[in-house]
Write a protein that holds these residues in place. Structure first.
Motif, mmCIF file in Angstrom:
data_model
loop_
_atom_site.group_PDB
_atom_site.id
_atom_site.type_symbol
_atom_site.label_atom_id
_atom_site.label_comp_id
_atom_site.label_asym_id
_atom_site.label_seq_id
_atom_site.Cartn_x
_atom_site.Cartn_y
_atom_site.Cartn_z
ATOM 1 N N ALA A 196 0.824 -1.211 0.000
ATOM 2 C CA ALA A 196 0.000 0.000 0.000
ATOM 3 C C ALA A 196 0.856 1.259 0.000
ATOM 4 O O ALA A 196 0.432 2.305 -0.495
ATOM 5 C CB ALA A 196 -0.935 -0.002 1.210
ATOM 6 N N GLY A 197 2.057 1.169 0.558
ATOM 7 C CA GLY A 197 2.954 2.316 0.587
ATOM 8 C C GLY A 197 4.215 1.997 1.365
ATOM 9 O O GLY A 197 4.282 0.986 2.064
ATOM 10 N N VAL A 213 9.241 11.111 3.979
ATOM 11 C CA VAL A 213 8.827 10.995 2.576
ATOM 12 C C VAL A 213 8.109 9.663 2.402
ATOM 13 O O VAL A 213 8.702 8.602 2.605
ATOM 14 C CB VAL A 213 10.032 11.074 1.626
ATOM 15 C CG1 VAL A 213 9.574 10.894 0.181
ATOM 16 C CG2 VAL A 213 10.758 12.405 1.784
ATOM 17 N N HIS A 214 6.826 9.732 2.047
ATOM 18 C CA HIS A 214 6.002 8.536 1.849
ATOM 19 C C HIS A 214 5.745 8.317 0.359
ATOM 20 O O HIS A 214 5.590 9.276 -0.397
ATOM 21 C CB HIS A 214 4.637 8.693 2.543
ATOM 22 C CG HIS A 214 4.727 8.938 4.007
ATOM 23 N ND1 HIS A 214 3.662 9.391 4.755
ATOM 24 C CD2 HIS A 214 5.750 8.789 4.887
ATOM 25 C CE1 HIS A 214 4.027 9.517 6.014
ATOM 26 N NE2 HIS A 214 5.283 9.163 6.117
ATOM 27 N N HIS A 215 5.680 7.065 -0.026
ATOM 28 C CA HIS A 215 5.278 6.701 -1.386
ATOM 29 C C HIS A 215 4.054 5.803 -1.258
ATOM 30 O O HIS A 215 4.178 4.641 -0.855
ATOM 31 C CB HIS A 215 6.410 5.985 -2.119
ATOM 32 C CG HIS A 215 7.646 6.822 -2.256
ATOM 33 N ND1 HIS A 215 7.873 7.645 -3.339
ATOM 34 C CD2 HIS A 215 8.703 6.985 -1.415
ATOM 35 C CE1 HIS A 215 9.027 8.268 -3.171
ATOM 36 N NE2 HIS A 215 9.546 7.888 -2.019
ATOM 37 N N VAL A 216 2.886 6.339 -1.538
ATOM 38 C CA VAL A 216 1.642 5.578 -1.438
ATOM 39 C C VAL A 216 1.362 4.969 -2.804
ATOM 40 O O VAL A 216 1.139 5.676 -3.779
ATOM 41 C CB VAL A 216 0.476 6.469 -0.978
ATOM 42 C CG1 VAL A 216 -0.821 5.677 -0.934
ATOM 43 C CG2 VAL A 216 0.784 7.061 0.403
ATOM 44 N N GLN A 225 -8.897 3.408 -2.456
ATOM 45 C CA GLN A 225 -8.925 4.492 -1.481
ATOM 46 C C GLN A 225 -8.705 3.971 -0.068
ATOM 47 O O GLN A 225 -8.011 4.599 0.739
ATOM 48 C CB GLN A 225 -10.245 5.247 -1.563
ATOM 49 C CG GLN A 225 -10.308 6.439 -0.607
ATOM 50 C CD GLN A 225 -11.637 7.169 -0.698
ATOM 51 O OE1 GLN A 225 -12.515 6.805 -1.460
ATOM 52 N NE2 GLN A 225 -11.785 8.213 0.108
ATOM 53 N N ALA A 226 -9.290 2.821 0.251
ATOM 54 C CA ALA A 226 -9.157 2.277 1.602
ATOM 55 C C ALA A 226 -7.697 1.948 1.909
ATOM 56 O O ALA A 226 -7.201 2.248 3.002
ATOM 57 C CB ALA A 226 -10.015 1.021 1.744
ATOM 58 N N ASP A 227 -6.995 1.339 0.961
ATOM 59 C CA ASP A 227 -5.587 1.007 1.166
ATOM 60 C C ASP A 227 -4.741 2.268 1.270
ATOM 61 O O ASP A 227 -3.799 2.344 2.070
ATOM 62 C CB ASP A 227 -5.071 0.132 0.027
ATOM 63 C CG ASP A 227 -5.549 -1.310 0.128
ATOM 64 O OD1 ASP A 227 -6.313 -1.622 1.065
ATOM 65 O OD2 ASP A 227 -5.166 -2.126 -0.729
ATOM 66 N N ARG A 228 -5.069 3.273 0.469
ATOM 67 C CA ARG A 228 -4.325 4.529 0.524
ATOM 68 C C ARG A 228 -4.512 5.210 1.883
ATOM 69 O O ARG A 228 -3.567 5.772 2.443
ATOM 70 C CB ARG A 228 -4.781 5.466 -0.600
ATOM 71 C CG ARG A 228 -4.421 4.976 -1.996
ATOM 72 C CD ARG A 228 -4.965 5.917 -3.068
ATOM 73 N NE ARG A 228 -4.244 7.188 -3.050
ATOM 74 C CZ ARG A 228 -3.115 7.400 -3.719
ATOM 75 N NH1 ARG A 228 -2.571 6.448 -4.446
ATOM 76 N NH2 ARG A 228 -2.524 8.576 -3.664
ATOM 77 N N MET A 229 -5.709 5.134 2.420
ATOM 78 C CA MET A 229 -5.975 5.727 3.724
ATOM 79 C C MET A 229 -5.179 5.027 4.818
ATOM 80 O O MET A 229 -4.644 5.673 5.728
ATOM 81 C CB MET A 229 -7.474 5.682 4.030
ATOM 82 C CG MET A 229 -8.303 6.635 3.174
ATOM 83 S SD MET A 229 -10.085 6.478 3.476
ATOM 84 C CE MET A 229 -10.187 7.056 5.166
ATOM 85 N N LEU A 230 -5.069 3.701 4.725
ATOM 86 C CA LEU A 230 -4.289 2.954 5.711
ATOM 87 C C LEU A 230 -2.807 3.314 5.618
ATOM 88 O O LEU A 230 -2.133 3.469 6.638
ATOM 89 C CB LEU A 230 -4.479 1.446 5.492
ATOM 90 C CG LEU A 230 -5.825 0.877 5.924
ATOM 91 C CD1 LEU A 230 -5.983 -0.553 5.433
ATOM 92 C CD2 LEU A 230 -5.977 0.928 7.441
ATOM 93 N N ALA A 231 -2.309 3.456 4.398
ATOM 94 C CA ALA A 231 -0.910 3.839 4.217
ATOM 95 C C ALA A 231 -0.651 5.224 4.788
ATOM 96 O O ALA A 231 0.326 5.438 5.528
ATOM 97 C CB ALA A 231 -0.546 3.787 2.736
ATOM 98 N N ASP A 232 -1.525 6.177 4.463
ATOM 99 C CA ASP A 232 -1.364 7.544 4.976
ATOM 100 C C ASP A 232 -1.435 7.577 6.506
ATOM 101 O O ASP A 232 -0.743 8.359 7.162
ATOM 102 C CB ASP A 232 -2.440 8.465 4.396
ATOM 103 C CG ASP A 232 -2.146 8.865 2.959
ATOM 104 O OD1 ASP A 232 -0.958 8.911 2.588
ATOM 105 O OD2 ASP A 232 -3.096 9.127 2.212
ATOM 106 N N PRO A 282 -12.058 2.202 7.239
ATOM 107 C CA PRO A 282 -12.694 2.556 5.966
ATOM 108 C C PRO A 282 -13.125 1.306 5.229
ATOM 109 O O PRO A 282 -12.463 0.276 5.294
ATOM 110 C CB PRO A 282 -11.565 3.264 5.209
ATOM 111 C CG PRO A 282 -10.507 3.567 6.200
ATOM 112 C CD PRO A 282 -10.676 2.618 7.327
ATOM 113 N N ASP A 283 -14.282 1.369 4.575
ATOM 114 C CA ASP A 283 -14.750 0.217 3.806
ATOM 115 C C ASP A 283 -13.767 -0.078 2.687
ATOM 116 O O ASP A 283 -13.219 0.825 2.064
ATOM 117 C CB ASP A 283 -16.139 0.517 3.198
ATOM 118 C CG ASP A 283 -17.197 0.555 4.268
ATOM 119 O OD1 ASP A 283 -18.180 1.282 4.050
ATOM 120 O OD2 ASP A 283 -17.035 -0.126 5.309
#
Length: 205
Positions: free
Chosen positions: A149-150, A159-162, A167-174, A201-202
């Motif tokens: 996910a990131g 420095v993050h690379h998502v 969207q749910a996976d991106r939210m978990l990474a962030d 998140p769903d």
């Protein structure tokens, strides 16, 4: 101002071997050498000390697994060339290096739907897509459909690379990347209790 790795570890209240893992993984900017010593800028060490703790109450589960890794090293295995974490690894190599083979309770790992990857107590990568697993002859498990996910390439800034598409996976990474997450285990996988204060998140298809 520059600190030795020993001084940096003392500043952070950790073992020098723990701090050196961050150096070897390429996660710290601005490093220099003074003879054989690695020197670390003070502001980098201070930034590490100020990293937020992982907001576990937002995961919406009572317990989740944490994958505790070392700096990446090369291996000669059929499905991968590396094991562990390094900021310099390409995402596809990093995923292969992290998705197995570990001694664990695979259903418990999969239950939370997310596997934070920590190095020296900081979340450096996040895996999702853990619904399926395989077991080898040594009793170790891998998650062949896991998704990266990131990941982090600089812990000080950070420095993050998502890389997640949903969207749910991106939210978990962030939510998790770059945060501090302390866990204790005799092996690579630790199990950490978390208050289920908020619903996750769903998932998206």
């Amino acid at each position: 101002m520059l600190l030795t790795t020993g001084q940096a570890a003392e500043e952070l209240g950790c073992a020098i071997t723990t701090f050196r893992r961050l150096v070897h993984a390429g996660l710290l900017p601005g490093l220099s050498r003074r003879g054989v010593r690695v020197m670390v800028p003070l502001h980098v060490v201070q930034a590490l000390g100020q990293r937020r703790h992982a907001p576990l109450d937002q995961l919406g589960v009572s317990e989740f697994a944490v994958l505790r890794v070392d700096a990446a090293r090369q291996v000669q295995e059929p499905d991968r060339n590396w094991i562990g974490f390094a900021a310099s690894l390409a995402p596809e190599d990093l995923l292969k290096a992290l998705r197995g083979w570990w001694r664990c309770d695979a259903p418990s790992v999969a239950a939370a739907g997310v596997l934070p990857v920590t190095l020296s107590g900081y979340v450096v990568a996040v895996l999702t897509g853990l619904e399926a697993w395989e077991k080898n002859a040594k009793g170790r498990y891998a998650f062949p459909h896991a998704r990266l996910a990131g990941y982090v390439t600089d812990l000080a800034t950070p420095v993050h690379h998502v890389t997640a598409s949903s969207q749910a996976d991106r939210m978990l990474a962030d939510l998790l990347l770059g945060s501090r997450l302390v866990s204790h285990s005799g092996g690579a996988i630790a199990y950490v209790p978390a208050p289920a204060a908020a619903r996750r998140p769903d998932k998206e298809a």
